[in-house]
Write an enzyme that holds these catalytic residues in place. Structure first.
Site, PDB file in Angstrom:
ATOM      1  N   ARG A 182      -7.759   1.784  13.620  1.00 45.31           N
ATOM      2  CA  ARG A 182      -9.147   0.809  13.075  1.00 45.31           C
ATOM      3  C   ARG A 182      -8.832   0.743  11.518  1.00 45.31           C
ATOM      4  O   ARG A 182      -9.795  -0.325  11.781  1.00 45.31           O
ATOM      5  CB  ARG A 182     -10.124   2.724  13.111  1.00 45.31           C
ATOM      6  CG  ARG A 182     -10.489   2.995  13.989  1.00 45.31           C
ATOM      7  CD  ARG A 182     -11.859   3.675  13.459  1.00 45.31           C
ATOM      8  NE  ARG A 182     -12.940   3.798  13.011  1.00 45.31           N
ATOM      9  CZ  ARG A 182     -14.423   4.088  12.153  1.00 45.31           C
ATOM     10  NH1 ARG A 182     -13.662   5.639  12.254  1.00 45.31           N
ATOM     11  NH2 ARG A 182     -15.035   3.836  11.268  1.00 45.31           N
ATOM     12  N   CYS A 241     -12.419   6.547   3.616  1.00 40.07           N
ATOM     13  CA  CYS A 241     -12.814   6.464   4.691  1.00 40.07           C
ATOM     14  C   CYS A 241     -13.576   5.738   6.305  1.00 40.07           C
ATOM     15  O   CYS A 241     -13.778   4.974   5.256  1.00 40.07           O
ATOM     16  CB  CYS A 241     -12.420   7.840   5.162  1.00 40.07           C
ATOM     17  SG  CYS A 241     -13.720   9.255   4.861  1.00 40.07           S
TER      18      CYS A 241
END
Length: 283
Positions: A182, A241
């Site tokens: 990601r 995050c």
């Protein structure tokens, strides 16, 4: 009173036998199925533990531009914690399934309102059960409302504009807790844009753990995290995050390692990727 960041299953068992002012919080949650945390809690939890939900307590509803899990007002969060019996002198222990990602969010948020008497159960419910300690389906006794003050924060946060300005100044290091794919911009299924904040480093939160879900020892964490910080001091690090949850896991690991002082970017990638013209790096 400051508690150690982590507590073992044996230490928690001893604590529950000897201390009267302890509240255990079950933080299990599944991002793909928000009801599953409650279902898991009802199917079995540590005796007298109280469920604390990510969507209902550990975040608030906001516009897409605020990210998936915006922080609630500190006063509202303190009221929710007081409602389950937490007061200024309460020892709090948080746990989830076994990787501590949601428990770390509660640990960080309690410190955010100035409550430092909080620990995360190392290895979560999995290691608790493996150690032979009991679980129950019985609901806890009704909570007596606590008196929890909002005090000076023991943590730091930064907003979108600060992170944006830092791309040019490079005064601080953004450390992204998402998985490497990601971070590279691959396999993005949660947010509208894949990639990462330009200049960010990557420290996958699961790299803080041993195979059994317990945290690595402090020396190992200190060495590994220091490597990912590229020579930056902890107080110049911004933890980020997808939505400000697993970033707290890295902050917890830094605390265990003795690397205190980093800040949380609560909006994280879910805010960044929903903000027009926010720069994106890939690879």
């Amino acid at each position: 009173m400051k508690a150690t960041p982590l507590i073992s299953a044996q230490e928690l068992s001893n604590l529950l036998k000897t201390a009267s002012n302890v509240v255990v919080c079950d933080c299990r949650f599944e991002l793909s199925n928000p009801q599953q945390g409650v279902n898991l809690y009802n199917a079995g939890h540590i005796p007298e533990a109280r469920h604390v939900d990510l969507d209902q307590v550990l975040s608030t509803k906001g516009a897409a531009g605020e990210g998936r899990h915006p922080l609630p007002a500190r006063e509202h969060f303190a009221q929710a914690m007081a409602a389950i019996g937490i007061s200024d002198n309460t020892r709090v222990v948080c746990y989830d399934a076994n990787d501590s990602m949601f428990a770390a969010r509660l640990w960080w948020m309690l410190r955010w309102i100035g409550h430092d008497n909080v620990s995360v159960l190392d290895g979560g419910l999995l290691l608790w059960e493996q150690a032979g300690f009991p679980v129950t389906t019985e609901p806890p006794e009704p909570a007596r409302e606590g008196r929890l003050s909002v005090r000076d924060s023991l943590t730091k946060t930064v907003g979108f504009e600060e992170v944006l300005a830092n791309i040019d100044s490079a005064e601080r290091l953004v450390v992204d807790a998402r998985s490497p794919d990601r971070f590279r911009g691959e396999n993005e299924t949660l947010d509208p844009v894949g990639g990462h904040i330009p200049g960010a480093a990557n420290r996958f939160f699961k790299d803080n753990l041993q195979p059994n879900g317990a945290f690595k020892d402090a020396d190992t964490l200190r060495r590994e995290i220091s490597d990912s910080m590229n020579g930056q001091s902890p107080d110049r690090v911004i933890s980020q995050c997808g939505s400000g949850v697993t970033a707290c896991h890295n902050l917890l690991a830094m605390e265990v390692a003795g690397l205190s002082g980093a800040a949380l970017y609560p909006g994280s990638w879910s805010q960044w990727s929903n903000t027009k013209d926010a720069p994106v790096a890939k690879g």
